[in-house]
Every structure is written in C-alpha cells, then in structure tokens.
Design an enzyme around this catalytic site. Structure first.
Site, PDB file in Angstrom:
ATOM      1  N   ASP A 213       0.842  -1.193   0.000  1.00 38.73           N
ATOM      2  CA  ASP A 213       0.000   0.000   0.000  1.00 38.73           C
ATOM      3  C   ASP A 213       0.879   1.244   0.000  1.00 38.73           C
ATOM      4  OD1 ASP A 213      -2.318   1.827   0.731  1.00 38.73           O
ATOM      5  OD2 ASP A 213      -3.303  -0.107   0.891  1.00 38.73           O
TER       6      ASP A 213
ATOM      7  N   HIS B 187      -3.550   6.127   3.326  1.00 40.26           N
ATOM      8  CA  HIS B 187      -4.357   4.969   2.958  1.00 40.26           C
ATOM      9  C   HIS B 187      -3.847   3.692   3.624  1.00 40.26           C
ATOM     10  CE1 HIS B 187      -5.889   1.768   0.230  1.00 40.26           C
ATOM     11  NE2 HIS B 187      -6.900   2.591   0.033  1.00 40.26           N
TER      12      HIS B 187
ATOM     13  N   SER C  32     -11.217  -0.959  -0.491  1.00 42.82           N
ATOM     14  CA  SER C  32      -9.918  -0.883   0.189  1.00 42.82           C
ATOM     15  C   SER C  32     -10.055  -1.190   1.668  1.00 42.82           C
ATOM     16  CB  SER C  32      -9.322   0.521   0.033  1.00 42.82           C
ATOM     17  OG  SER C  32      -8.787   0.722  -1.237  1.00 42.82           O
TER      18      SER C  32
END
Length: 902
Positions: free
Chosen positions: A173, A222, A534
C-alpha cells in the site's frame, strides 16, 4: 502465453459524461484533446524468462537473465534493465525499458523469453468517503465502533481469545505510520510492524523513477488506515480494535506521497512479501481490466497457489456496471473482496423552533456551518409535489436568501443545479427534502447543503406556507445521531461488478467496507473514517489471520480458505423489501463473510463456487462434496435458492447497464441428486447437480444468473454459489458502433482537426497534419489488432451490421467474402498497434471512456516507414472465448481511405 508487444499507441483513456438520469449526454469532440493517466507505461515491459537449461546458446552463463540479455544484444535490441525478479517457482524475469516498440517485438521472439507483458499503471486507490476525526466528540464517530466486528462475528472469535497471534501479514500500500500509538509505536522485531520496505520513495508519482529505501513510513494515509483495520490495538481513545490485532505486519510501500504506481514495482513487492515469509498478503488496489493475464495477477496467482492467502480489493467501479472487474484481483487463486455498507451512519440533527416538532436528521457528517443560529425558513415552492423545484433560475422578486434556510424539493434536475440557482440569490445554507428516491448520500458540490427525509421536508414547507414562525438551528456539537443506514447490510453502491471477462467468479466474498473508523498518520489527525473495497479487503486479511491462527498456517488450510469463507458466508439481499431477490453474486460474491462460522464449522463443502459458463460453453452438470468432520452423524437437506439475475446490457443497446445493475427474478432451475444426505462422522459424499438456465428471457441482455445450493443441517446452513450466463460471449459486441457518444459512429478516423473524416484525405505528417483513430469498447477483448491494408480492399459482409448500412466505416462480424477470397487471404500492409487482454471502456468523465491513437509519424509499430500511398485501417477485436486463429471470431471495422504523403 506471450502478449503482443506493440504497445506503441498512446491511449487517452477518457470517460463519458452522464446526465442526471444516467443516460449518455453527447460529448464534444474537443474533449478528445484531453489526456489522463495511461493504462500502460510507455516502452516498459516485464519479461519472464525460461529456466537456464531450456535456453538455447546458454553457453557458460550462470543465470537465465544473462543468457537472455546476451540473446537480445545479439539481435541489436536496445534495452535497459530497471528491475530483476528471481523468485524460483514463482517468477523469474526482469522489467525492461526499450527505446522503440520494434525492440519489444524482437524481445517477444527471442529464445528464452517465456512471456512479455506491458507494465500497467495503477492509480491511487479510490476512497469514496474520507473524514478526519477531530476528537472523541466528533459527530462522525459511530456510536458502536465495533459494529463491523459484529457484522462478521469477529467479536465472537475475539471473545475466545483468538486475535491472530503468530500470523504475519504483508500490506502492499502507501506504507504505514508505524509510530502511531495504536499501531505499536515503532518498527522492528519487537513491534507490531516488524519490518517492510519502501520500493518507491516520497517523490515517486508513477511517472518518475522510484528511489527505494528501507523505511516504509506512510505520508499519504491509505496504508495506515488499512493497517488499523487489521491490527489497531485496543485501548485507544475511540474503542476500536483490528480484526486480527495480535498478528504482526510487514509494510511494503508501493505508492509515493502522490500519484500512481507501476506494475514493475508491484511485482517486486509481491515477490518480497512472499520471500519474507508472510502468511497473508493484502492489496487494497487495482485497475479495471477484466482479465487475469497482467503481470501482477500472474504473480499473485502463483503465490496463492503455493499455500499463501492473498486478498485483493474487487474495486470501486460499481456505478460502471457489469464486466468491469479489477486486476490483480482477477487472479484465479486469490480472494477478491467486495464491500458491504455499515449498519449505521452517523448524521446530524437540526433543531426546530417556533413550532413543536422532533429534531430533523440531515445527511451530513459534520454540522452545517451556521454557528448554531436560529434561521427562518424560505421554501422555493409552497407545493410539496412540485417536480422541478428550483431547476430554473429563481424569479426576480426572490428576496435576498442569505438570512434563511432554503428548503427545496428533490427531483427533475441535479442537486447542484438546484443549489446553483438558490445560492445565486444569496443563500448560504439549504436543505433538499427527498421525493421518495431514498435517504442516502447525494452529490451536492461545494454548497453548504444537506438532504433530509421527505416527511420532514413536507412538514417544514407546510408550516412555512401556513405562515407559522418556523425556524431551524444547526447545533455545532452534541447533535449527532447514529442513524440506521437504510442500505446497511446491503452491498455498497460503489463495489465493482464482475464477472471477469473469462467468466471467473469475481468477487469471491464481501466484508464491511463502508464508513470504517481506523487509524491514519498521526500528523494527519491519527484517526479517520473511510469507505471503499480498500477497507473491506484488510478486514478479510484479518479474518484469514484468525482462521490460520485457529486451524494452523499450513498450505492446505490456506488453499481451502476461499472455499471455506464462501460456503459459510451469509447471503446479501438486494434491498430491504420483503420478497426481493438476493443480490446478484456478480457484485456480492458468495455473501458477507462470517468469520466465526468459517472457523467453527464441522461441515466442509468443496468447491465453494460453480461456474456454469455461457450458453455456448454451458456446463449443465456440476458436482461438489460434503464432508462431515464433526463427532456426530448429520443429515443435510439440499435446496436451491436463486439470487437476482443481472441484466448486464441495456435493452436495445450494446452498452453495459450501469450500476446498480437491474435485476430480474428469472432464475435457473436445478435438479439435486441426492437432495438429502446422511453422513457419519469422518465421511463425505459427492452431490450431482443438473442446471437449466432461466427460460423465456431476452438473451440480448446477457443475463448473468446466480444463486446458491443451500446445505442445511438443523440450524447450520452452508451453501455453494453458482454463476451462469444466458447468451454467448462470442456473440457479445465488442466495439461501440453507435453515434450515442460523440454524435457520430465509432470507431472513427479523425482528421487533423479532430473531426471525423468522411471523404478520402491525404496527410503530410507535418505541423500537426496527422490522422487519429478513436474508438470505444463495450466489452473487453483478448486481442485488439490495428493494421494497415490497401485502399482497394472493400469487404462485403454477409451478417447484418449493427450500423445502418454496410458502407466503409460501418462495423461487421464474420464470416464475409470479398473478391480476393477469405479474410486470411487479405494482405496486411503492416501493423500500427496491437493490444492484448484489455478492458472495456466505462462512463466516468475522469477515467476511461475511449481510446485515441494518434498516428504521429508514417511508421508501423515495428519502426519501419509506411510508403507513400492510399490505405485503410483495419480494426480487429477478438471476441471473448473466440479462437484467435478463426477470423470469424473477430469483430472488425474498416476505415475510410486516407493517403500518406509526407
């Protein structure tokens, strides 16, 4: 399998515009001059090499890489090696940059090169909702912070003491803020985040060279949010905990602080994650692709086949409809994850003054910025049934609206249009009341506005019309409410639809992904709420960790994990209305994962998914096995439970139906033999099924039917999921041949002014005097070929065209004849470009609506010059399931005549 190497063409992937009612609006031809992120990186490829023993002329080389490089240099191929991969049994190869596409073609034909694939570009994952929490009193905070644990029964596993200890999870990620107190406060063997690697560096955007280092610190957020969903430690101020907060984490950073990531980096990270001994790899990323042939999908698939669990996001393209699955989640052995909406949504309450009425709930995460003032009401219409309220500019006698809360009825035009008209009269805050379409998130632009429920809006307007002194205030603290989400427990609207183009069962299962509170980097606020597949994907990675901790992290357990989660999942309805079907499995997969049931079941059903295929390749007979691993005998009753049948194509159109994809109650019928099974402990029995597709349905809508075979023993219910298609994929149109998008038929040859060429034209290839090719795909294709043929070629198709006639420039399918004989005998002057395994286009104005190939110089893809003369362009797209050696399996288009005259 070798991919065609002619990726010379520039692809401008620009999407269509949608009107308020989801019908196409004409796109101005000038829009094609815009550009967006390319799906592939120009002149960059990933090659896989043969074992050294299988490479001719290997001489004294110790590595297969060096033997192949030597062969390439002997062929005068100019190349630069940017990465090497050396994971025996998984992937051995390299990432290469070439100076000319002819070098890529030479590489493809070099002994020792097993495959060559273009390097894809992966955009930063979409987040459908993003809110930074401001404190424990933040109105966005859910009243029940662990509601998602309850949804998947994770709380019951935690109560047993299983928190995933001893399991290693690799997160690919944006990195992780490992200094976050809830994520261990450090990095190294004694911390929660035990290690990792930064493959790119802060400044990496996907368009520049990565600068790797050993520190996977997150500067975007994220990855930290993903990590918290897996491993946030209890005792934090917000009462959250990760699904497997006893598992350790490795952070593999593949994105910089901004921009995209390229597939050569992703493959590198996958291989390192495997080499580092992670039991689970999780990737909350992907690109709509439809196929399992990308380099990252191939590597993910092979890692999963070794006995590691790989969870990958299904994608956030649900509004684009069916046949839009994502890579690398399309890999056959991985678990692709869909998103389910959380059961409750935190909202705000407005206080009513001047008349007696309960607080009015409005759909907004933060209070409207009115400083808590009591504001009088102004309604743009006294009628509560008006259909076009505020769709036109307000009358000239409208007062200055700045002192009011303006009340508007939903309907007829977009919310932004209504608000633009109202705010043009000075409004500073507005409420739109629902007209029955649903109390749900809506797009309000940058206006200070919110949606309220219909009965609240009607009451306010009625009081206003009666002259009552009604006023509203919007408390800035303490007015939040945990509103039951009307879509809670249903599929998130954004969750992508499958199946994959090769008709694989994608997505596999679903998990909570909407409105998830988790960690974000400390310097960004420490905690935040985000929505997307996600968020659902790390939930399933954590669930997999709990499974491995309970049953042992053996290859057998890992390889069976997907079947186990699928067969123990809970079905997801398509709505809250009694009698409506279950949601199509093309979006929901096998259902919402039930972690407790997956870990504790003593009934093992395998396989978990059955692929019936399309009409042309229909497999009516299917089998699965039931095994009783319990200590007592069990009797199982088997029944068929259909789900909604997805109408994946618009009526009387070649265009995909947009999401939410319409559902039909039409269902398959199934004969189950036997329909009752008695099993002693430790025994198993196969079950045979005979399917009949839905009858009396319109095959032109390409209906994907799906459902379950329930296996019931007392209160215990398992199921096997199935998927089939009414219609033949080989007959499904590939090219968009309508004038619906630009106002003229596609594909099209554009002149130097980007206008469709009608009459024959010559081009000098100087000063911008070049032709261009513009096209859209309404279905993915395994092979797209763009060739130059002589101007005298004039096909006479025998099958009906989807256009209005058979003139040059119309689309046709084979078989057809011409004076020279069959298609195979048509002489190809040269290839302009070719693409393998590409997705259909979508309808998003910022992404992927069409492709544009500008012929900037009179050269073929292999670098040779095009001689002066008159030509046509021959487009060919191989239809799904088509045989590349059979010309009748291609859909083709022939351009008008154009001249090359430098």
């Amino acid at each position: 399998m070798k991919s065609a190497a002619s990726y010379w063409a520039l692809l401008s992937l620009l999407p269509t515009l949608l009107s308020a009612n989801s019908a196409f609006a004409a796109v101005p031809i000038s829009a094609i001059k815009k550009t967006s992120n390319l799906p592939t990186v120009a002149n960059k490829f990933i090659i896989e090499v043969e074992e050294l023993a299988n490479i001719p002329n290997k001489r004294s080389f110790e590595r297969a890489h060096d033997a192949v490089y030597s062969e390439l240099r002997a062929r005068d191929v100019e190349f630069e090696v940017t990465k090497e991969y050396d994971s025996e049994g998984i992937f051995v190869g390299a990432a290469l940059v070439v100076t000319d596409v002819k070098d890529a073609i030479a590489i493809e034909n070099t002994p020792g090169v097993k495959s060559i694939r273009p390097v894809l570009s992966f955009r930063r994952p979409k987040i459908l909702f993003n809110h930074v929490v401001t404190g424990v009193d933040d109105p966005e905070l859910p009243v029940e912070p662990l509601s998602t644990h309850v949804m998947g029964n994770v709380d019951k596993i935690h109560a047993e003491g299983n928190i995933g200890r001893g399991i290693k999870i690799g997160i690919l990620d944006t990195g992780i803020d490992y200094n976050h107190p809830a994520l261990g406060g450090g990095i190294g063997p004694d911390f929660l985040v035990t290690g990792g690697y930064d493959f790119v560096g802060d400044a990496y955007t996907g368009a520049n060279e990565p600068v790797p280092d050993s520190d996977p610190m997150d500067c975007e957020g994220h990855g930290t949010h993903v990590a918290g969903i897996i491993s946030a430690q209890p005792g934090n101020p917000y009462g959250i905990s990760g699904v497997a907060y006893g598992a350790s984490i490795n952070a593999y950073r593949v994105f910089g602080c901004a921009g995209s990531a390229t597939e050569d980096v992703l493959v590198d990270a996958l291989l390192k994650g495997h080499a580092d001994g992670n039991d689970i790899l999780t990737l909350s990323l992907g690109e709509a692709n439809g196929w399992a042939q990308s380099a990252s999908a191939v590597v993910s698939n092979r890692i999963a086949a070794t006995g590691k669990i790989v969870t990958i996001a299904a994608g956030n393209d649900g509004t684009s409809g069916s046949w839009y699955s994502s890579t690398p989640g399309n890999a056959h052995n991985v678990i692709s994850i869909a998103s389910v909406a959380n059961t409750a949504v935190p909202m705000q309450n407005a206080t009513v003054h001047g008349v007696a009425y309960n607080p009015v709930t409005y759909y907004r995460t933060n209070p409207l910025p009115t400083e808590g003032l009591e504001l009088p009401v102004y309604a743009t219409s006294n009628s509560t049934t008006v259909t076009n309220d505020a769709c036109d500019p307000l009358p000239t006698d409208t007062p200055d609206l700045s002192p009011y809360v303006v009340i508007i009825r939903r309907g007829s035009c977009t919310f932004v249009q209504k608000l633009s008209n109202v705010f043009a009269k000075g409004a500073t805050v507005a409420l739109i009341y629902d007209n029955g379409n649903g109390f749900s998130p809506v797009a309000l632009g940058d206006f200070n506005a919110a949606l309220i429920q219909s009965f609240d809006g009607e009451f306010i307007v009625q009081q206003y019309a009666a002259g009552a002194p009604i006023r509203l205030s919007f408390p800035q603290a303490g007015a939040s409410t945990n509103f039951p989400d009307p879509n809670g427990g249903l599929m998130s609207f954004f969750s992508s639809y499958g199946p994959s183009n090769d008709f694989q069962f994608k997505p596999a299962v679903a998990a909570p992904g909407g409105g998830i509170l988790s960690t974000i980097p400390v310097d960004q606020g420490s905690y935040g709420v985000k929505s997307g597949t996600s968020m659902a994907t790390p939930y399933m990675a954590g669930a997999a960790a709990l499974l491995l901790a309970a049953k042992g992290k053996t290859p057998a357990v890992a390889k069976n994990a997907r079947d186990l989660f699928e067969t123990t999942a809970n079905k997801i309805p398509s709505s809250k209305t009694d009698g409506d079907p279950f949601q199509t499995l093309t979006q929901a997969g096998a259902g919402l994962a039930d972690v407790y049931k997956a870990i504790h079941t003593t009934t093992i059903v395998s396989p978990g998914e059955l692929i019936l295929n399309d009409t042309a390749n229909f497999k009516s007979f299917q089998t699965f096995t039931i095994e009783n691993k319990g200590k007592t005998p069990k009797t199982y009753k088997l029944t068929h439970v259909p789900a909604g049948t997805a109408l994946t194509q618009k009526p009387n159109s070649t265009y995909p139906a947009l999401g939410p994809v319409p559902l039909s109650p039409a269902a398959a019928s199934v004969i189950i033999i036997p329909d009752t099974v008695f099993l002693l402990p430790g025994t198993k029995l196969p079950v045979v099924l005979h399917f009949t597709p839905p009858r009396n349905v319109d095959a032109s809508l390409y209906l994907v039917y799906s459902g379950f075979i329930d296996i019931t023993s007392g209160s215990e219910i398992h199921h096997v999921s199935y998927l089939g298609l009414v219609g033949s994929l080989k007959n499904k149109p590939v090219f968009d041949n309508t004038p619906e998008f630009f106002g003229f038929r596609l594909p099209a040859l554009l002149d130097a002014n980007d206008e469709p060429q009608a009459a024959p034209s010559n081009y000098t290839f100087a000063g911008g005097d070049i032709p261009s090719l513009l096209w859209r795909l309404v279905m993915g294709t395994p092979a797209l070929r763009i060739d130059l043929v002589d101007a005298s070629i004039n096909f006479k198709p025998t099958l009906q065209s989807r256009g209005t006639d058979f003139d040059i420039g119309s689309l046709f399918t084979f078989p057809w004849l011409n004076p020279g004989g069959s298609f195979a005998q048509v002489k190809i002057v040269g290839t302009l470009a070719s693409f393998d395994y590409i997705s259909r286009h979508n309808e998003d104005p910022e992404e992927n609506a069409w492709s544009l190939l500008r012929l900037r110089s009179p050269t073929f893809a292999n670098g040779t010059s095009i001689a002066n003369g008159q030509y046509r362009v021959l487009f060919r797209a191989l239809k799904v399931t088509g045989n590349p050696k059979r010309q009748e399996d291609y859909e083709s288009w022939l351009s008008p005549v154009f001249g090359v005259n430098p």
